[in-house]
Motif scaffolding. Structure first.
Motif, short mmCIF file in Angstrom:
data_model
loop_
_atom_site.label_atom_id
_atom_site.label_comp_id
_atom_site.label_asym_id
_atom_site.label_seq_id
_atom_site.Cartn_x
_atom_site.Cartn_y
_atom_site.Cartn_z
N LEU A 182 0.87 -1.17 0.00
CA LEU A 182 0.00 0.00 0.00
C LEU A 182 0.91 1.22 0.00
CD1 LEU A 182 -2.57 -1.11 2.73
CD2 LEU A 182 -2.86 -1.20 0.26
N THR A 183 0.54 2.24 -0.74
CA THR A 183 1.44 3.37 -0.91
C THR A 183 0.91 4.69 -0.37
OG1 THR A 183 0.55 3.71 -3.14
CG2 THR A 183 2.53 2.36 -2.94
N ARG A 184 -0.41 4.82 -0.29
CA ARG A 184 -0.94 6.13 0.07
C ARG A 184 -1.27 6.22 1.56
NH1 ARG A 184 -6.05 9.51 -2.54
NH2 ARG A 184 -5.81 11.31 -1.19
N PRO A 185 -0.72 7.21 2.28
CA PRO A 185 -1.07 7.40 3.69
C PRO A 185 -2.36 8.20 3.82
CG PRO A 185 0.64 8.96 3.07
CD PRO A 185 0.34 8.13 1.84
N TYR A 186 -3.30 7.69 4.61
CA TYR A 186 -4.58 8.35 4.80
C TYR A 186 -4.75 8.96 6.19
CZ TYR A 186 -6.59 6.54 0.45
OH TYR A 186 -6.86 6.29 -0.86
N ARG A 220 -0.27 15.56 6.02
CA ARG A 220 1.01 15.78 5.36
C ARG A 220 2.02 16.44 6.30
NH1 ARG A 220 -0.46 19.01 0.53
NH2 ARG A 220 -1.81 17.18 0.31
N ASN A 221 1.55 17.38 7.11
CA ASN A 221 2.45 18.07 8.04
C ASN A 221 2.97 17.13 9.12
OD1 ASN A 221 2.39 20.63 6.87
ND2 ASN A 221 0.49 21.17 7.88
N ILE A 222 2.12 16.26 9.63
CA ILE A 222 2.55 15.31 10.66
C ILE A 222 3.60 14.37 10.09
CG2 ILE A 222 1.81 13.39 12.11
CD1 ILE A 222 -0.91 14.84 12.39
N LEU A 223 3.32 13.77 8.94
CA LEU A 223 4.26 12.82 8.34
C LEU A 223 5.55 13.51 7.90
CD1 LEU A 223 1.80 10.64 6.23
CD2 LEU A 223 2.85 10.06 8.42
N GLY A 224 5.42 14.74 7.39
CA GLY A 224 6.61 15.46 6.95
C GLY A 224 7.53 15.82 8.10
N ALA A 225 6.95 16.27 9.21
CA ALA A 225 7.76 16.64 10.38
C ALA A 225 8.46 15.43 10.97
CB ALA A 225 6.88 17.32 11.43
N GLN A 228 5.27 8.69 -0.50
CA GLN A 228 4.19 9.43 -1.14
C GLN A 228 3.59 10.46 -0.18
OE1 GLN A 228 1.33 7.41 -3.49
NE2 GLN A 228 2.81 6.06 -4.46
N LEU A 229 4.46 11.29 0.37
CA LEU A 229 4.04 12.27 1.36
C LEU A 229 2.99 13.23 0.80
CD1 LEU A 229 4.41 13.64 4.13
CD2 LEU A 229 6.29 14.95 3.12
N GLU A 230 3.16 13.65 -0.44
CA GLU A 230 2.26 14.66 -1.01
C GLU A 230 0.86 14.12 -1.22
OE1 GLU A 230 3.00 17.88 -1.25
OE2 GLU A 230 4.85 17.24 -0.27
N GLY A 257 -3.39 19.49 6.40
CA GLY A 257 -3.86 19.74 7.75
C GLY A 257 -3.06 20.83 8.44
N GLU A 258 -3.26 20.92 9.75
CA GLU A 258 -2.58 21.93 10.55
C GLU A 258 -1.11 21.58 10.77
OE1 GLU A 258 -3.98 24.83 11.81
OE2 GLU A 258 -5.63 24.26 10.49
N PRO A 259 -0.23 22.60 10.94
CA PRO A 259 1.17 22.30 11.27
C PRO A 259 1.29 21.58 12.60
CG PRO A 259 0.91 24.59 10.59
CD PRO A 259 -0.47 24.05 10.78
N VAL A 260 2.39 20.86 12.77
CA VAL A 260 2.71 20.26 14.06
C VAL A 260 3.06 21.38 15.04
CG1 VAL A 260 4.37 18.79 15.28
CG2 VAL A 260 3.48 18.11 13.03
#
Length: 551
Positions: free
Chosen positions: A350-354, A358-363, A375-377, A382-385
């Motif tokens: 599975l590739t897509r995070p649901y 994006r901000n949580i996973l990116g941080a 596949q972060l994008e 959502g809101e920043p961490v």
């Protein structure tokens, strides 16, 4: 695809096409495109529909008559069925529906395009999906695709009592994406050729829901089968049972009761003892107890556990399908997944995070490459961490209590929407519990073995929870308390690896908002404090209006 070729040959010899085979062939060909073929059971509707976000909604009717494809009779019949389909899906005339007729008694060398873009095909075209290039593009938005799939495939749609109280911008849309399996997830859930398979993917990619959907699908197809759903943690059992509640032949347990039923004297941490106990059981005759097994959090199952699981499986039926992520291994069982290779495991991805934004996973991904999501994008926005510094652990707890009180009193959140994840509970539980009590915030601590056994995820209380107890669960808001207690990630130090993963697991339980508190800097916090893209920083209590510290 070879599957499609077999369909074509069968049609030419018997003048018939099985709808289930057409659906399977299309899903095998198109799952990487986000498309989904769905069989319709109502005779007043088309034989099947194809949901293809980039192309649109196609109604496909199978015509076994001798009527030539040059006439409009099959399409007149299809038009009537499309009208019925619109009523089922509650679609008005502004949503276009493409029309395709599959003529089983004709042989076409290529698709025939008729009035209004209507497409005629024969079984020969089912050998691959190139015929779809003839379809007019009528793209569908993601929310409509999810709604249609939820109506037509309820087996792959989940509604739980755990999704309440979210009011931040975009939360409703994110939740809708999370509860309906996408084409990639649904295709894995109903694979018929799985004997031993491992489903992998980033946190929140729906691994657990895929297992639950497969359990429901198999249980519906084979009501006489016993479908065994296994998980590592007692705290996860009630949630998994809620996902399969309508299927009494799905049994959800941890390893202890399963091993006992197989006839193996089980040890949690003694691998050699487990292997010996399994050999003793085999010498007495192990009786398979399950026709299919779904196993969650496979990265935490030791090799002897997997051997015991397989001993209780009836061969040649539903197989063993596992879900796991090495980055979330918390119990030192890294060799469990590696050991599967010698057994010929089939890897599914599975590739897509649901779940997490994006901000949580990116941080979190920025602090260590092991936690990065490819596949972060594609993750929801959502809101920043929020990164909050406080002078002491006690002040961190007061900051968290203040934040939760504001969320709850404003009506933006319910207590049950919130979790406080404590990575080292022996030093932090003594701070957070009194801070919540002082603000009158109801909470439930889930830290001991008894807590986990009696864990009620649906209770409308803030959950004080460890990463181990939180695995498999999700919350709209997560406070990660005292990240500064996590050692810098050092691959040569097993303790730092485990604590680093614990922090990763805890952070990725957050769906919409992640708040991290700390006092001292460490390698993780050095990175987060400089992150201008995904993180906002605050000082407690200096930047909090109306907040007063006792320090």
């Amino acid at each position: 695809m070879s599957r499609g070729g077999r369909i074509g040959m069968a049609a030419r010899s018997t003048d018939t096409v099985d709808v289930a085979d057409v659906v399977t062939a299309l899903n095998e060909q198109l799952h990487g495109c986000g498309a989904r073929a769905i069989r319709l059971a109502n005779d007043s509707e088309p034989s099947l529909v194809l949901l293809y976000p980039e192309i649109g909604l196609l109604a496909i009717d199978i015509d076994d008559s001798d009527t030539g494809f040059e006439t409009q009779i099959p399409f007149l019949r299809l038009n009537e069925r499309v009208h019925s389909l619109r009523q089922t899906l509650e679609l008005d005339a502004t949503t276009p529906i493409g029309r395709v007729v599959l003529h089983t008694r004709k042989l076409l060398t290529e698709p025939a395009i008729g009035i209004g873009g209507r497409i005629s095909i024969s079984p020969a075209q089912l050998s691959d999906s190139t015929w779809l290039s003839q379809a007019r593009a009528r793209p569908l938005d993601e929310q409509l695709v999810a709604r249609i799939r939820g109506l037509l495939e309820p087996t792959f749609t989940f509604t739980t009592v755990f999704r309440a109280g979210s009011h931040d911008q975009g939360a409703a849309e994110r939740d809708q994406l999370r509860v309906t399996l996408d084409a990639q997830q649904a295709a894995i859930a109903q694979r018929r050729d799985l004997d031993l398979a491992l489903v992998q993917g980033p946190p929140g990619s729906g691994k657990t829901l895929v297992l639950a959907a497969r359990a429901r699908w198999l249980a519906s197809l084979h009501p006489d089968w016993r479908i065994q759903f296994l998980c590592f943690n007692n705290a996860l059992v009630p949630y998994l049972r809620s996902l399969v509640a309508d299927h009494p032949n799905v049994v959800v347990t941890t390893m202890w009761p399963y091993a006992k039923e197989v006839g193996v004297r089980f040890s949690f941490d003694d691998e050699a003892a487990n292997h010996r106990a399994l050999e003793v059981a085999k010498s007495k005759g192990v009786r398979p107890i399950a026709d299919a097994i779904l196993l969650d959090e496979a990265q935490d199952f030791r090799p002897s556990w997997i051997a015991i699981v397989m001993a209780g499986l009836t061969p040649g039926r539903g197989g063993l399908v596992m879900a796991g992520d090495p980055a979330q291994a918390l119990y030192g069982a890294d060799d469990a997944l590696a050991g599967l290779e010698s057994l010929g495991v089939q890897h599914l991805h599975l590739t897509r995070p649901y779940r997490s934004t994006r901000n949580i996973l990116g941080a979190i991904g920025a602090i260590n490459a092991q936690f990065a999501v490819e596949q972060l994008e594609s993750a929801p926005p959502g809101e920043p961490v929020e990164l909050i510094w406080a002078e002491t652990p006690a002040e961190q707890a007061r900051a968290i209590a203040w934040e939760i009180h504001r969320m709850v009193s404003s009506g933006d959140r319910d207590p049950g929407d919130i979790a406080v994840v404590i990575v080292r509970y022996r030093g932090t539980l003594m701070h957070i519990a009194p801070a919540l009590e002082a603000m009158g915030i109801p909470f439930t601590a889930v830290v001991s073995k008894d807590d986990k056994k009696n864990f009620d995820r649906g209770a409308n209380t803030v959950k004080i929870i460890t990463p181990h107890s939180a695995k498999g669960h999700e919350f709209p808001v997560v406070f990660l308390f005292a990240l500064d207690t996590v050692k810098p990630f050092d691959p040569s130090d097993p303790e730092s690896v485990q604590r680093g993963r614990a922090g990763f697991v805890g952070a990725t339980r957050a769906k919409d908002q992640l708040v991290i508190t700390y006092t001292k800097h460490n390698a993780y916090l050095e990175i987060l404090s400089k992150d201008e893209k995904y993180v906002r920083r605050w000082l407690w209590p200096d930047q909090y209006e109306g907040a007063v510290s006792d320090g």
